[in-house]
Design a protein around this motif. Structure first.
Motif, PDB file in Angstrom:
ATOM      1  N   VAL A  48       1.298  -3.125 -25.154  1.00  0.00           N
ATOM      2  CA  VAL A  48       2.343  -4.099 -24.831  1.00  0.00           C
ATOM      3  C   VAL A  48       2.060  -5.456 -25.455  1.00  0.00           C
ATOM      4  O   VAL A  48       2.921  -6.055 -26.101  1.00  0.00           O
ATOM      5  N   ALA A  49       0.863  -5.978 -25.258  1.00  0.00           N
ATOM      6  CA  ALA A  49       0.528  -7.308 -25.763  1.00  0.00           C
ATOM      7  C   ALA A  49       0.125  -7.225 -27.236  1.00  0.00           C
ATOM      8  O   ALA A  49      -0.498  -6.253 -27.673  1.00  0.00           O
ATOM      9  N   SER A  50       0.494  -8.252 -27.986  1.00  0.00           N
ATOM     10  CA  SER A  50       0.128  -8.283 -29.406  1.00  0.00           C
ATOM     11  C   SER A  50      -0.143  -9.710 -29.828  1.00  0.00           C
ATOM     12  O   SER A  50       0.406 -10.663 -29.270  1.00  0.00           O
ATOM     13  N   ALA A  51      -1.009  -9.833 -30.815  1.00  0.00           N
ATOM     14  CA  ALA A  51      -1.361 -11.146 -31.374  1.00  0.00           C
ATOM     15  C   ALA A  51      -1.153 -11.103 -32.881  1.00  0.00           C
ATOM     16  O   ALA A  51      -1.226 -10.032 -33.497  1.00  0.00           O
ATOM     17  N   PRO A  52      -0.900 -12.253 -33.505  1.00  0.00           N
ATOM     18  CA  PRO A  52      -0.722 -12.280 -34.961  1.00  0.00           C
ATOM     19  C   PRO A  52      -1.928 -11.700 -35.690  1.00  0.00           C
ATOM     20  O   PRO A  52      -3.076 -11.941 -35.310  1.00  0.00           O
ATOM     21  N   GLY A  53      -1.649 -10.895 -36.703  1.00  0.00           N
ATOM     22  CA  GLY A  53      -2.731 -10.320 -37.497  1.00  0.00           C
ATOM     23  C   GLY A  53      -3.444  -9.164 -36.836  1.00  0.00           C
ATOM     24  O   GLY A  53      -4.483  -8.715 -37.318  1.00  0.00           O
ATOM     25  N   GLY A  54      -2.906  -8.677 -35.704  1.00  0.00           N
ATOM     26  CA  GLY A  54      -3.524  -7.539 -35.033  1.00  0.00           C
ATOM     27  C   GLY A  54      -4.857  -7.848 -34.390  1.00  0.00           C
ATOM     28  O   GLY A  54      -5.711  -6.971 -34.223  1.00  0.00           O
ATOM     29  N   GLU A  55      -5.067  -9.100 -33.988  1.00  0.00           N
ATOM     30  CA  GLU A  55      -6.322  -9.524 -33.361  1.00  0.00           C
ATOM     31  C   GLU A  55      -6.586  -8.710 -32.093  1.00  0.00           C
ATOM     32  O   GLU A  55      -5.697  -8.493 -31.262  1.00  0.00           O
ATOM     33  N   ALA A  56      -7.822  -8.233 -31.919  1.00  0.00           N
ATOM     34  CA  ALA A  56      -8.200  -7.507 -30.709  1.00  0.00           C
ATOM     35  C   ALA A  56      -8.192  -8.459 -29.524  1.00  0.00           C
ATOM     36  O   ALA A  56      -8.715  -9.579 -29.602  1.00  0.00           O
ATOM     37  N   LEU A  57      -7.595  -8.021 -28.418  1.00  0.00           N
ATOM     38  CA  LEU A  57      -7.441  -8.888 -27.257  1.00  0.00           C
ATOM     39  C   LEU A  57      -8.495  -8.644 -26.187  1.00  0.00           C
ATOM     40  O   LEU A  57      -8.482  -9.300 -25.152  1.00  0.00           O
ATOM     41  N   THR A  58      -9.404  -7.680 -26.403  1.00  0.00           N
ATOM     42  CA  THR A  58     -10.460  -7.436 -25.434  1.00  0.00           C
ATOM     43  C   THR A  58     -11.647  -6.760 -26.090  1.00  0.00           C
ATOM     44  O   THR A  58     -11.526  -6.108 -27.137  1.00  0.00           O
ATOM     45  N   ARG A  59     -12.800  -6.908 -25.449  1.00  0.00           N
ATOM     46  CA  ARG A  59     -14.016  -6.201 -25.849  1.00  0.00           C
ATOM     47  C   ARG A  59     -14.441  -5.193 -24.797  1.00  0.00           C
ATOM     48  O   ARG A  59     -15.485  -4.563 -24.913  1.00  0.00           O
ATOM     49  N   HIS A  60     -13.647  -5.060 -23.743  1.00  0.00           N
ATOM     50  CA  HIS A  60     -14.044  -4.240 -22.600  1.00  0.00           C
ATOM     51  C   HIS A  60     -13.132  -3.035 -22.431  1.00  0.00           C
ATOM     52  O   HIS A  60     -12.066  -2.945 -23.047  1.00  0.00           O
ATOM     53  N   SER A  61     -13.570  -2.129 -21.568  1.00  0.00           N
ATOM     54  CA  SER A  61     -12.755  -0.965 -21.232  1.00  0.00           C
ATOM     55  C   SER A  61     -12.945  -0.629 -19.760  1.00  0.00           C
ATOM     56  O   SER A  61     -13.886  -1.105 -19.111  1.00  0.00           O
ATOM     57  N   LEU A  62     -12.049   0.189 -19.259  1.00  0.00           N
ATOM     58  CA  LEU A  62     -12.069   0.561 -17.853  1.00  0.00           C
ATOM     59  C   LEU A  62     -12.581   1.987 -17.668  1.00  0.00           C
ATOM     60  O   LEU A  62     -12.453   2.837 -18.550  1.00  0.00           O
ATOM     61  N   ARG A  63     -13.134   2.196 -16.508  1.00  0.00           N
ATOM     62  CA  ARG A  63     -13.474   3.538 -16.057  1.00  0.00           C
ATOM     63  C   ARG A  63     -12.563   3.839 -14.877  1.00  0.00           C
ATOM     64  O   ARG A  63     -12.606   3.142 -13.856  1.00  0.00           O
ATOM     65  N   LEU A  64     -11.712   4.820 -15.014  1.00  0.00           N
ATOM     66  CA  LEU A  64     -10.719   5.129 -13.990  1.00  0.00           C
ATOM     67  C   LEU A  64     -11.280   6.182 -13.039  1.00  0.00           C
ATOM     68  O   LEU A  64     -11.624   7.294 -13.457  1.00  0.00           O
ATOM     69  N   VAL A  65     -11.370   5.815 -11.761  1.00  0.00           N
ATOM     70  CA  VAL A  65     -11.975   6.688 -10.762  1.00  0.00           C
ATOM     71  C   VAL A  65     -10.983   6.865  -9.616  1.00  0.00           C
ATOM     72  O   VAL A  65     -10.583   5.898  -8.964  1.00  0.00           O
ATOM     73  N   LYS A  66     -10.602   8.108  -9.380  1.00  0.00           N
ATOM     74  CA  LYS A  66      -9.643   8.405  -8.317  1.00  0.00           C
ATOM     75  C   LYS A  66     -10.363   8.516  -6.976  1.00  0.00           C
ATOM     76  O   LYS A  66     -11.378   9.200  -6.848  1.00  0.00           O
ATOM     77  N   GLY A  67      -9.836   7.821  -5.985  1.00  0.00           N
ATOM     78  CA  GLY A  67     -10.332   7.925  -4.628  1.00  0.00           C
ATOM     79  C   GLY A  67      -9.246   8.476  -3.727  1.00  0.00           C
ATOM     80  O   GLY A  67      -8.138   7.947  -3.709  1.00  0.00           O
TER      81      GLY A  67
END
Length: 564
Positions: free
Chosen positions: A254-273
């Motif tokens: 959804v989100a975009s920046a000029p030149g395709g700049e990466a918007l994060t260095r992190h990722s999620l771990r999805l855990v169902k409870g």
């Protein structure tokens, strides 16, 4: 000191914007704002509230209902996380313990103290080690309301009666219980009352970053014939990504920046409870905490007077499902773990209701999902228009997270306004006009119920208790000036009157029967399928404009229910 009963000063005047149903269903969409928050879970609602209280122009958008997913699918505890001590997460535990009593004071109607019983299984760990852990738990943060821990001889004690006879001793300690979905709604209400715009059923389909701000495209669901379907464009100085399990997907798709700049260095771990609800397993009001042989923690909690809530599981999922659901294996697991402690076995065919939510945990090096940190991270990016992404978190620390986020946002926008939420009350939590200065949240609520019943003796006791616990001092608004049972309107389902439904539509963003029966309340557990259909029919008629200033056509709802 004798306190006089307050007059009804909370009834809204006729010219109040929320007194008009159409305005409530279709609030105006601003063209510009200081901060646009994406995500109507507890973190998004908390951040919007804090920012609005600091005077920022805030827009909060949620693609579904408030608390529709993770934030209504918790174990419903305000707790420090006793088990996190084993993982040496002392900072997280201390932060959570500090927040327990702050939250208890802010919303005594939806947050209450709860005592937990931990049976001692000598095969798990020695008693001295548990006692040491509880000593740390008692003293990592200052306590003024919650009592400390103690040992208990279970044999012959009412707390040991539901347990297998092999458990001879145990420990009792304190934490808190919360109506999680209502906590989200109250934060959103407070945000709106402080000037924020809150849009549910509104999806952010594109967010483009520029040098001076974000251009955001919103797609809004049209709820009424007079609604505004289609796309709307909003200019925001800053964007906050509080999309929970969708946070990484939002940045990717959804989100975009000029030149395709990466918007994060992190990722999620999805855990169902996942959790199950069964008929009540014990008569007292304490909860139980059990340790499974695989090291996971299972809670058994008194729930909705007639039931016991058992949870949770930790199952990794590769991606966010449209709707999280419990599996047969999870149901069997929870029944097996509970049966290892209770005298009466818990069987899958006893399950009356279940729910599941996906927790967005910050990725770390742990292989075991139950050991992944529950702490949070606020990632900011200020190259061009500023962006903040909320990673992880837990419901107990939401206020602290929101406070830190709002402070950082103010700094990024060059306007460092002060924090304010620590001493504030959420809507309905200010009982001073009824009982005087607050003393202890649980006793304050008992005093409030007594005073409220004294003012409205004609209300059924069960209804008065439910309303005061759900709405606190705002119960006067739900009542809407009624002085007799007839003033409540038609009883759409047992214990659910038109005046409450109108209040939920106009002031709490309720748009469907599920919003009312499973998030704003848990009345769905107490009603038959036919009664739930009655509520569904009433809500459908209301949202389509059949609600006037006073009534719904009496012949419309039964006809719709019969047709369904």
């Amino acid at each position: 000191m004798i306190w006089s009963l307050p007059v009804d000063t909370t009834a809204l005047p006729a010219d109040h914007p929320d007194a008009d149903l159409e305005a409530a269903l279709n609030p105006a969409i601003p063209h510009t704002c200081d901060v646009l928050v994406v995500g109507g879970g507890i973190n998004g609602a908390g951040i919007a509230r804090d920012l609005a209280g600091r005077g920022f122009k805030v827009l909060l958008v949620e693609q579904h209902d408030l608390a529709a997913h993770t934030s209504s699918s918790s174990t419903k505890l305000i707790h420090g996380g006793l088990r996190y001590l084993e993982h040496r997460e002392f900072s997280l535990v201390r932060k959570a313990l500090q927040e327990r009593e702050v939250l208890l004071r802010s919303a005594p109607h939806i947050i209450k103290p709860l005592r937990f019983v931990m049976p001692h299984d000598p095969h798990m760990r020695p008693a001295w080690l548990i006692r040491l852990g509880l000593f740390l738990y008692d003293h990592l943060a200052r306590r003024e309301v919650l009592p400390g821990s103690r040992g208990v001889a279970l044999r012959g004690h009412r707390l040991g009666a539901p347990l297998q006879t092999r458990f001879k001793r145990g420990f009792v300690y304190s934490d808190g219980w919360v109506d999680d979905a209502r906590l989200v709604v109250l934060n959103a209400m407070d945000a709106r009352e402080r000037g924020a715009t809150v849009l549910t059923r509104t999806r952010c389909v594109r967010a483009t970053r520029g040098e001076q701000g974000w251009t955001v495209r919103l797609q809004r669901e049209a709820l009424t014939p007079q609604g505004q379907p289609g796309l709307h464009t909003v200019k925001a100085r800053m964007l906050v990504n509080a999309a929970g399990p969708w946070a990484h997907a939002f940045l990717r798709d959804v989100a975009s920046a000029p030149g395709g700049e990466a918007l994060t260095r992190h990722s999620l771990r999805l855990v169902k409870g996942s959790h199950i609800v069964v008929p009540r397993l014990f008569e007292h009001e304490h909860a139980y905490i059990f340790q499974a042989r695989d090291g996971r923690i299972i809670f058994a909690i008194p729930y909705e007077q007639k039931f016991t809530l058992i949870g949770t599981t930790d199952v990794e999922v590769p991606s966010m499902p449209d709707q999280a659901r419990i599996s047969d294996e999870e149901t069997a697991y929870l029944c097996e773990q509970a049966s290892a402690y209770f005298r009466a076995p818990v069987q899958p065919d006893m399950v009356l209701w279940s729910y599941a939510g996906v927790r967005p945990l910050l990725e770390d090096a742990h292989a075991d999902a139950s050991a992944v940190t529950r702490d949070y991270l606020l990632e900011t990016c200020a190259h061009g228009a500023p962006l903040m992404t909320v990673w992880g978190g837990k419901i107990t620390t939401y206020r602290k997270l929101a406070e830190e986020a709002a402070t950082q946002i103010g700094q990024m926008l060059g306007d460092g306004r002060g924090a304010w939420t620590r001493q504030s009350r959420l809507p309905g939590g200010d009982l001073d006009a009824w009982i005087g200065p607050p003393l202890r949240p649980d006793r304050d609520m008992q005093a409030f119920l007594s005073r409220w019943r004294h003012k409205h003796p004609w209300l059924p006791l069960a209804l008065a208790e439910r309303w005061t616990k759900a709405y606190g001092a705002r119960a006067e608004r739900v009542l809407g000036g009624a002085t007799t049972p007839a003033g409540l309107g038609r009883e759409v389902a047992p214990g659910l009157y038109e005046c409450e439904l109108r209040y939920l539509v106009r002031h709490e963003w309720a748009r469907s029967a599920d919003d009312v029966l499973w998030r704003r309340s848990k009345l769905g557990l107490h009603l038959t399928p036919e009664q739930r259909l009655q509520v569904q029919a009433w809500m459908a008629a209301a949202v389509q404009g059949a609600v006037t200033a006073g009534t719904v056509g009496a012949e419309v709802v039964p006809a719709m229910a019969e047709a369904t």
